[in-house]
Enzyme design. Structure first.
Site, PDB file in Angstrom:
ATOM      1  N   ASN A  46     120.092  67.564 -30.236  1.00 27.64           N
ATOM      2  CA  ASN A  46     119.319  66.551 -29.514  1.00 27.64           C
ATOM      3  C   ASN A  46     119.972  65.210 -29.847  1.00 27.64           C
ATOM      4  O   ASN A  46     119.694  64.611 -30.881  1.00 27.64           O
ATOM      5  CB  ASN A  46     117.868  66.648 -30.001  1.00 27.64           C
ATOM      6  CG  ASN A  46     116.965  65.564 -29.452  1.00 27.64           C
ATOM      7  OD1 ASN A  46     117.405  64.644 -28.762  1.00 27.64           O
ATOM      8  ND2 ASN A  46     115.692  65.677 -29.777  1.00 27.64           N
TER       9      ASN A  46
ATOM     10  N   ARG B 141     119.463  68.976 -25.608  1.00 27.03           N
ATOM     11  CA  ARG B 141     118.561  68.100 -24.863  1.00 27.03           C
ATOM     12  C   ARG B 141     119.427  67.173 -24.019  1.00 27.03           C
ATOM     13  O   ARG B 141     120.293  66.478 -24.549  1.00 27.03           O
ATOM     14  CB  ARG B 141     117.711  67.283 -25.832  1.00 27.03           C
ATOM     15  CG  ARG B 141     116.792  66.309 -25.134  1.00 27.03           C
ATOM     16  CD  ARG B 141     115.998  65.537 -26.157  1.00 27.03           C
ATOM     17  NE  ARG B 141     115.191  64.505 -25.532  1.00 27.03           N
ATOM     18  CZ  ARG B 141     114.707  63.474 -26.195  1.00 27.03           C
ATOM     19  NH1 ARG B 141     114.940  63.327 -27.479  1.00 27.03           N
ATOM     20  NH2 ARG B 141     113.981  62.580 -25.573  1.00 27.03           N
TER      21      ARG B 141
ATOM     22  N   HIS C 250     110.832  62.241 -21.735  1.00 26.84           N
ATOM     23  CA  HIS C 250     110.116  62.887 -22.849  1.00 26.84           C
ATOM     24  C   HIS C 250     109.480  64.218 -22.419  1.00 26.84           C
ATOM     25  O   HIS C 250     108.515  64.689 -23.014  1.00 26.84           O
ATOM     26  CB  HIS C 250     109.016  61.978 -23.441  1.00 26.84           C
ATOM     27  CG  HIS C 250     109.542  60.781 -24.167  1.00 26.84           C
ATOM     28  ND1 HIS C 250     109.033  59.506 -23.977  1.00 26.84           N
ATOM     29  CD2 HIS C 250     110.523  60.655 -25.068  1.00 26.84           C
ATOM     30  CE1 HIS C 250     109.687  58.657 -24.737  1.00 26.84           C
ATOM     31  NE2 HIS C 250     110.602  59.319 -25.418  1.00 26.84           N
TER      32      HIS C 250
ATOM     33  N   ARG D  67     112.758  48.437 -26.610  1.00 33.47           N
ATOM     34  CA  ARG D  67     112.785  48.317 -25.141  1.00 33.47           C
ATOM     35  C   ARG D  67     111.516  47.625 -24.653  1.00 33.47           C
ATOM     36  O   ARG D  67     110.450  47.775 -25.248  1.00 33.47           O
ATOM     37  CB  ARG D  67     112.871  49.707 -24.502  1.00 33.47           C
ATOM     38  CG  ARG D  67     114.238  50.333 -24.623  1.00 33.47           C
ATOM     39  CD  ARG D  67     114.239  51.771 -24.126  1.00 33.47           C
ATOM     40  NE  ARG D  67     114.418  52.711 -25.205  1.00 33.47           N
ATOM     41  CZ  ARG D  67     114.140  54.006 -25.136  1.00 33.47           C
ATOM     42  NH1 ARG D  67     113.657  54.523 -24.035  1.00 33.47           N
ATOM     43  NH2 ARG D  67     114.329  54.792 -26.182  1.00 33.47           N
TER      44      ARG D  67
ATOM     45  N   GLU E 131     110.722  68.972 -30.054  1.00 36.36           N
ATOM     46  CA  GLU E 131     111.550  69.156 -28.859  1.00 36.36           C
ATOM     47  C   GLU E 131     112.616  70.222 -29.094  1.00 36.36           C
ATOM     48  O   GLU E 131     112.960  70.989 -28.184  1.00 36.36           O
ATOM     49  CB  GLU E 131     112.214  67.816 -28.484  1.00 36.36           C
ATOM     50  CG  GLU E 131     111.198  66.799 -27.976  1.00 36.36           C
ATOM     51  CD  GLU E 131     111.590  65.364 -28.216  1.00 36.36           C
ATOM     52  OE1 GLU E 131     112.121  65.059 -29.311  1.00 36.36           O
ATOM     53  OE2 GLU E 131     111.363  64.536 -27.326  1.00 36.36           O
TER      54      GLU E 131
END
Ligand code: ADP
Length: 397
Positions: free
Chosen positions: A12, A96, A184, A244, A382
């Protein structure tokens, strides 16, 4: 084909970190054998890896130039965890990949044609997609012949209705790929499957999942499928994040570009790297540091973050026509009890009532007993979601 006992490697790759996992295929699904991450690539590289019992297998730091890029990081990860890999048959490698474009709604086996298709999506995710693809290429060179699967952050959101997928632009923009993709997705898919496994009725119901980490977004899930998300065309939209900006009036960007003569490189840096909690506080993107700080800007940044997340919960509850559970996940969602409390302030009208003691203890369920809406805290995974996809996809192949 994957046989019981085979190993599955998962990567990932983020903009400055690589998380990884080693899973063993068992009859009951993938079991974690090792997980870890290399953080601070090119700056303050730090490799940490744990075995399934959370014992430290590797804990090593380098100077920036010694692990200068993602290729060097992968080599260091493989070297640092080599013992755990020794003697195992690696049957598949999962990645990912942030962007699957408008069509890829499920994991795909990577070949040259798929790689070219994913490379064409680089302009849609310039800070992430190149690292994801570089990871695929590096692992193909290191483990030739081992099947590699790309699992997309956008895939789970392809169930969005058109109203949630479009911007209010002429239709040709949608046709050209200017859409609200959402991100996500692997985290949301993992959380919604886990909730469904724990409680089938709740899994069939209406969830708002708040994935709050360095990158943050929220997702409305109905019956295990994504209905809407706070993120759109890029991972900049929605709530403020570590660095961000989150949602911003596009008129601000036009003003900065035209009236103030800001260049696109400076604007990109502002929006991705110098905004959010870090930009607002002038201190840090880390909630722990902001909570410990006496600076009023730190308190204000947290206050704004809580405000915007609360607003998004209300908006997504409206798209769902009500809410059965609110689920907090990722670094902030799983650990920042005080911030969870502030986010939920004033949401009583929706039936969201926190139990302060349970919230402070990061309990699995933090709402008061009998509240109309269950408020849950779950650890996302994940990498495990990717391993599950690999088992399901290769069993079918
Ligand atoms: P990423 O999006 O990079 O995967 P994470 O999900 O690991 O990020 O979230 C990292 C963030 O979680 C940190 O920057 C910090 O703000 C927050 N965090 C982690 N642990 C705590 C804690 N104990 N208390 C408050 N915030 C925390």
């Amino acid at each position: 084909m994957i046989r019981t006992g085979d190993a599955i490697l998962v990567l990932n790759a983020g903009s400055s970190s690589i998380k990884f996992g080693l899973f063993e295929a068992t009859a009951a699904g993938p079991e974690t054998r090792l997980d870890g991450q290399m953080e601070g690539i090119g700056a303050t590289p730090h490799l940490i890896a744990h075995d399934a019992a959370r014992r430290v297998l590797a804990d090593r730091r380098w100077s920036g130039p010694d692990v200068a890029d993602h290729a060097a990081a992968l080599a260091a990860i493989l070297e640092g965890t080599g013992q755990a890999l020794a003697g195992r048959r690696i049957a598949a490698i999962g990645h990912r990949v942030v962007h699957g474009g408008p069509d890829l709604a499920a994991p795909v086996l990577v070949d040259a044609a798929v790689l070219a298709r994913l490379r064409a999506l680089v302009p849609l995710a310039p800070l992430h997609q190149p690292h994801n693809l570089a990871g695929i290429e590096a692992m193909a060179a290191r483990f030739p012949g081992v099947p590699q699967l790309a699992c997309f952050d956008t895939a789970f959101h392809r169930s969005h209705p058109w109203e949630a997928d479009t911007y209010a632009l002429p239709p040709e923009f949608h046709a050209r790929g200017i859409r609200r993709y959402g991100f996500h997705g692997l985290s949301y898919e993992y959380i919604s499957r886990r909730i469904a496994a724990e409680d089938a009725a709740l899994g069939a119901g209406r969830l708002v999942v708040a994935h709050l980490g360095n990158g943050s977004s929220l997702c409305a899930v109905r019956g295990g499928r994504s209905l809407d998300s706070s993120m759109g065309f890029t991972a900049l939209d929605g709530v403020p994040m570590g660095t961000r900006c989150g949602q911003i009036d596009p008129g601000v960007l036009l003003h900065l570009l035209e009236a103030e003569g800001m260049g696109t490189a400076a604007l990109t840096r502002l929006l991705y790297n110098d905004a959010g909690l870090k930009g607002m506080s002038g201190l840090s993107q880390d909630v722990r540091e902001l909570e410990a700080s006496a600076r009023p800007e730190a308190a204000r940044a947290l206050s704004h973050f809580a405000w915007r997340v609360r607003r998004e919960i209300g908006a997504l509850a409206a798209t769902l026509g009500g809410i059965d559970a609110l689920v907090f996940t990722a670094g902030i969602g799983e650990n920042a009890a005080a911030l969870r409390g502030r986010i939920c302030e004033g949401l009583d009208f929706l039936g969201i009532r926190l139990d302060p003691g349970r919230n402070a203890a990061d309990a699995a369920e933090i709402s008061v007993a009998g509240a109309p809406v269950r408020v849950l805290v779950r650890r996302t995974d994940e990498e495990r979601m990717i391993a599950e996809h690999i088992l399901a996809t290769l069993a079918r192949a």
